[in-house]
Design a protein around this motif. Structure first.
Motif, PDB file in Angstrom:
ATOM      1  N   ALA A  22      10.575  34.248   3.571  1.00 44.12           N
ATOM      2  CA  ALA A  22      11.263  32.977   3.759  1.00 44.12           C
ATOM      3  C   ALA A  22      10.297  31.856   4.131  1.00 44.12           C
ATOM      4  N   GLU A  23       9.066  32.207   4.414  1.00 46.69           N
ATOM      5  CA  GLU A  23       8.104  31.175   4.787  1.00 46.69           C
ATOM      6  C   GLU A  23       7.773  30.302   3.585  1.00 46.69           C
ATOM      7  N   VAL A  24       7.675  29.019   3.864  1.00 41.42           N
ATOM      8  CA  VAL A  24       7.416  28.058   2.803  1.00 41.42           C
ATOM      9  C   VAL A  24       5.945  27.671   2.834  1.00 41.42           C
ATOM     10  N   GLN A  25       5.319  27.714   1.672  1.00 38.00           N
ATOM     11  CA  GLN A  25       3.946  27.245   1.568  1.00 38.00           C
ATOM     12  C   GLN A  25       3.946  25.946   0.776  1.00 38.00           C
ATOM     13  N   LEU A  26       3.219  24.984   1.288  1.00 31.57           N
ATOM     14  CA  LEU A  26       3.154  23.675   0.649  1.00 31.57           C
ATOM     15  C   LEU A  26       1.710  23.372   0.300  1.00 31.57           C
ATOM     16  N   PHE A  27       1.470  23.116  -0.979  1.00 32.06           N
ATOM     17  CA  PHE A  27       0.121  22.805  -1.421  1.00 32.06           C
ATOM     18  C   PHE A  27       0.009  21.316  -1.731  1.00 32.06           C
ATOM     19  N   VAL A  28      -0.988  20.678  -1.121  1.00 33.44           N
ATOM     20  CA  VAL A  28      -1.221  19.258  -1.379  1.00 33.44           C
ATOM     21  C   VAL A  28      -2.697  19.053  -1.689  1.00 33.44           C
ATOM     22  N   LYS A  29      -2.992  17.924  -2.299  1.00 36.91           N
ATOM     23  CA  LYS A  29      -4.396  17.590  -2.570  1.00 36.91           C
ATOM     24  C   LYS A  29      -5.133  17.392  -1.247  1.00 36.91           C
ATOM     25  N   GLU A  30      -6.415  17.724  -1.250  1.00 37.24           N
ATOM     26  CA  GLU A  30      -7.223  17.641  -0.031  1.00 37.24           C
ATOM     27  C   GLU A  30      -7.125  16.263   0.614  1.00 37.24           C
ATOM     28  N   GLU A  31      -7.172  15.193  -0.204  1.00 37.91           N
ATOM     29  CA  GLU A  31      -7.152  13.844   0.354  1.00 37.91           C
ATOM     30  C   GLU A  31      -5.784  13.464   0.915  1.00 37.91           C
ATOM     31  N   GLN A  32      -4.756  14.267   0.623  1.00 36.45           N
ATOM     32  CA  GLN A  32      -3.426  13.980   1.146  1.00 36.45           C
ATOM     33  C   GLN A  32      -3.047  14.915   2.293  1.00 36.45           C
TER      34      GLN A  32
ATOM     35  N   THR B 202       0.313  16.622   6.814  1.00 37.71           N
ATOM     36  CA  THR B 202       0.402  17.231   8.145  1.00 37.71           C
ATOM     37  C   THR B 202       1.185  16.331   9.089  1.00 37.71           C
ATOM     38  N   ALA B 203       0.954  15.020   8.993  1.00 42.36           N
ATOM     39  CA  ALA B 203       1.668  14.077   9.850  1.00 42.36           C
ATOM     40  C   ALA B 203       3.162  14.083   9.532  1.00 42.36           C
TER      41      ALA B 203
END
Ligand SMILES: [Zn+2]
Length: 73
Positions: free
Chosen positions: A18-28, A33-34
């Motif tokens: 059930a854990e969600v993984q979120l992938f974003v570009k390094e610069e974002q 996180t905020a």
């Protein structure tokens, strides 16, 4: 957290699945996180019942202890 339904998801599925993984570009990453921190903070907000002074989760519209309706309806 509209649209994610994490508690319901965790109810019937083993927690690791059930854990969600979120992938974003390094610069974002900092912005992402905020956003997650802000959403997490909102999820932990509480309100104090004006009738019995019990603390209730922000997701509750009615006091769990005395059933006082926060909306006053
Ligand atoms: Zn109450």
């Amino acid at each position: 957290m509209r649209g994610l339904s994490r508690p319901g998801l965790a109810g019937g599925i083993p927690i690791p699945d059930a854990e969600v993984q979120l992938f974003v570009k390094e610069e974002q990453a900092d912005a992402a996180t905020a956003l997650l921190a802000a959403a997490d903070a909102r999820a932990h907000l509480e309100w104090v019942c004006p009738a019995c002074h019990e603390r209730n989760p922000a997701s509750f519209e009615t006091c769990w202890k005395c059933q006082h309706d926060l909306a006053g309806a």
